[in-house]
Design a protein around this motif. Sequence first.
Motif, PDB file in Angstrom:
ATOM      1  N   HIS A  62       0.825  -1.253  -0.105  1.00 46.86           N
ATOM      2  CA  HIS A  62       0.107  -0.040   0.132  1.00 46.86           C
ATOM      3  C   HIS A  62       0.985   1.270  -0.112  1.00 46.86           C
ATOM      4  O   HIS A  62       2.121   1.168   0.356  1.00 46.86           O
ATOM      5  N   TYR A  75      -0.637   2.472  -4.465  1.00 48.89           N
ATOM      6  CA  TYR A  75      -0.538   0.882  -5.091  1.00 48.89           C
ATOM      7  C   TYR A  75      -1.724   0.493  -5.496  1.00 48.89           C
ATOM      8  O   TYR A  75      -2.633   0.376  -4.461  1.00 48.89           O
ATOM      9  N   CYS A 102      -4.172  -1.722  -4.976  1.00 46.40           N
ATOM     10  CA  CYS A 102      -4.170  -3.110  -4.003  1.00 46.40           C
ATOM     11  C   CYS A 102      -5.422  -4.078  -4.084  1.00 46.40           C
ATOM     12  O   CYS A 102      -5.345  -5.088  -3.474  1.00 46.40           O
ATOM     13  N   HIS A 117      -9.421  -0.349  -4.049  1.00 45.30           N
ATOM     14  CA  HIS A 117      -8.160   0.668  -3.993  1.00 45.30           C
ATOM     15  C   HIS A 117      -8.508   2.093  -4.290  1.00 45.30           C
ATOM     16  O   HIS A 117      -8.045   2.835  -3.372  1.00 45.30           O
TER      17      HIS A 117
END
Length: 670
Positions: free
Chosen positions: A614, A651, A653, A657
């Motif tokens: 993250h 990121y 994720c 996200h």
Amino acid sequence: MTHDSADTDGATDETHTDTISEYEAQLNAVLEDIDETPADESDVSLELPTLGLNRRDFMKAGAAAGVMGSLAGCTSLAGSTNSGSENTPHSSSGDVPSHIVPPGEHDEYYGFWSGGHSGDIRIYGLPSMRELTRIPVFNPEQAKGYGFDKKTSDMLEEAGDYTWGDSHHPSLSETDGKYDGEYLYVNDKAHGRVARVNLTYFETDAITNVPNVQSVHGCCIQSPDTEYVFANSEFRTPLPNDGRDINNPDKYVSLFTALDPESMEVLWQVEVDGNLDILDTDKDGRWAIASAYNDEEGVEIEEMTKNDRDFVKAFDVPAIQKAVDAGNYKEVNGVPVVDGTKSSSLNKGDNPIVRYIPTPKSPHCVEVEPNGKYAMVAGKLSPTVSIIDIEKLGSASDPKDTIVGQPKLGLGPLHTTYDGRGHAYTSLFIDSQVVKWDIETAVNSPKKSEDAILGKIDVHYNPGHIQAIQAMSTEPTGDWLVVLNKLSKDRFLPVGPIYPDNDQLLYIGNDKDNETGGMELVSDHPVYPEPHDAIFASKDKISPAKTWDAADYEGEKEYVKESNSRVERIDDETVEVYTSVKRSEYGLRDFTVKQGDEVTLTATNVEGSQDIVHGIAIPEHNVHLALAPQDTRQATFTADKPGVYWVYCTYFCSALHLEMRSRMIVEPRE
Ligand code: K7E
Ligand code: CUA
């Protein structure tokens, strides 16, 4: 277009012509000097009757060929004058293993590339040559949050607060002469620094700004057990460089530096005559051998290349350590500096601490072969490689006698590598070739003989380092070799005037009696500027962590659990914010601070699964943390303006996200 093409191009053409003839004259002058047999040192002089540079040879000097290409306004000219492809044998024999690694499968080897003035280390898989990741070292880099979190930004700041570096020579730590997968060390040629990369986390964990030097070029660990890390300062400067001796270049010095591989502290330095260049050690923990140029101690190119030979320096490490332990040094900026110059009392008698070995004209590299018997010193401005018998370093009464072979290999030899079968491979910068040669034949042949040559292959173009798998350890595998070519010219789609380099993969597993000695060119790889060197290790030598282990930073940083996410006011102007991080939420969905507060954010990625990374971005405050699973990072910033600031995850994720956000609320101060 407002560009006045006629006038500008006319002027540019003239400039190009001047540049070409200037470069030609300069190179010729340097090479012609080699023909002059010096009065006294006939053993090390070079007679090069065949070295009249013709046009084609000259064109092989890459910089000029590039200029020629643009002079004609035709990119194919450079290719047609110097493609070499008409005599490049193709990999058609069918006995070269595939370099293609199918989807989902792994490479056999790790490759660690220095990024040159990009400042990083790049990790490739071999033989596929796929780039796996980059490790920022001297360069702050946002994708990995390097230089953005407290630990790495403090480290960069303490190491001089520069925002770039020039990494050249990666060296892997060894135990018993074999790569042990613990650390990689690398120099910064730009600022005289040495950095260490932790190979568990693939992260830079230490940078030392070496005192008393301006530039560190050669850099390596001591074989076989990494007792020291050594660093050569290349540029000569006054000692200390504090305003004294600025107009007395003969008083400038270069230093050979030893660092402790664990603490990364500088242990001692040795002052020598001439510039130091590249560095390697024997396999027994005694000798560190440095190439050198400019023993003339000049400050301009004509002065630096005047003499027909320079001196390789072999440092007797235990003897130097003894001198340091005995207090036989002067202290400069807190570092013991031992006098290793030719006139030093420590160099008188039978056991000099530094041996000065005369070698032809500005030798560039030193690479010790895997058995530790010989060190190869490539001529650069001489067409030879000098073979130093390491055992003789301690016994020969005349340092000259340590040179037991000097094969003539071609123009511009720069670097040498090994296959473990008794062969050496040397890059020829000016010839744009790799030459394969037999080491024992070279030792048993007269100096300047070509008898040891087993074959040559064209490469594209102007190779610097070449490196075979595990060739710097005692366990070369002898299958693949990478040639790091400085120029790519016509090899790729054009991408504007700054070209990629071209790293070429060669297969060297077949010894054959043909033109190339069995070397086969397998693939081309464009690379971003500008790797200098690479080092390769079998995949079973390296064991990277899949997630962080919180125990590794216990006591330094809090592991912030979700239940412990909080805001702590320390005083009227200081706030600490603690948050956990997981898919798809921060432990704090919002947090409030006051205008003007100094905020220290501590964040832990509490995920246990691999590859769930993250980010924490607070863009207006220049915060970006990259958090691998189980890692904790910190950032300190000032909340200088009131308002609402979205904090988001960088990121990608999870499916949520985009929703993974927090809000920083900065209240106006009354
Ligand atoms: Cu030859 Cu810095 Cu190793 Cu570049 S150095 S090529
Ligand atoms: Cu966490 Cu995206």
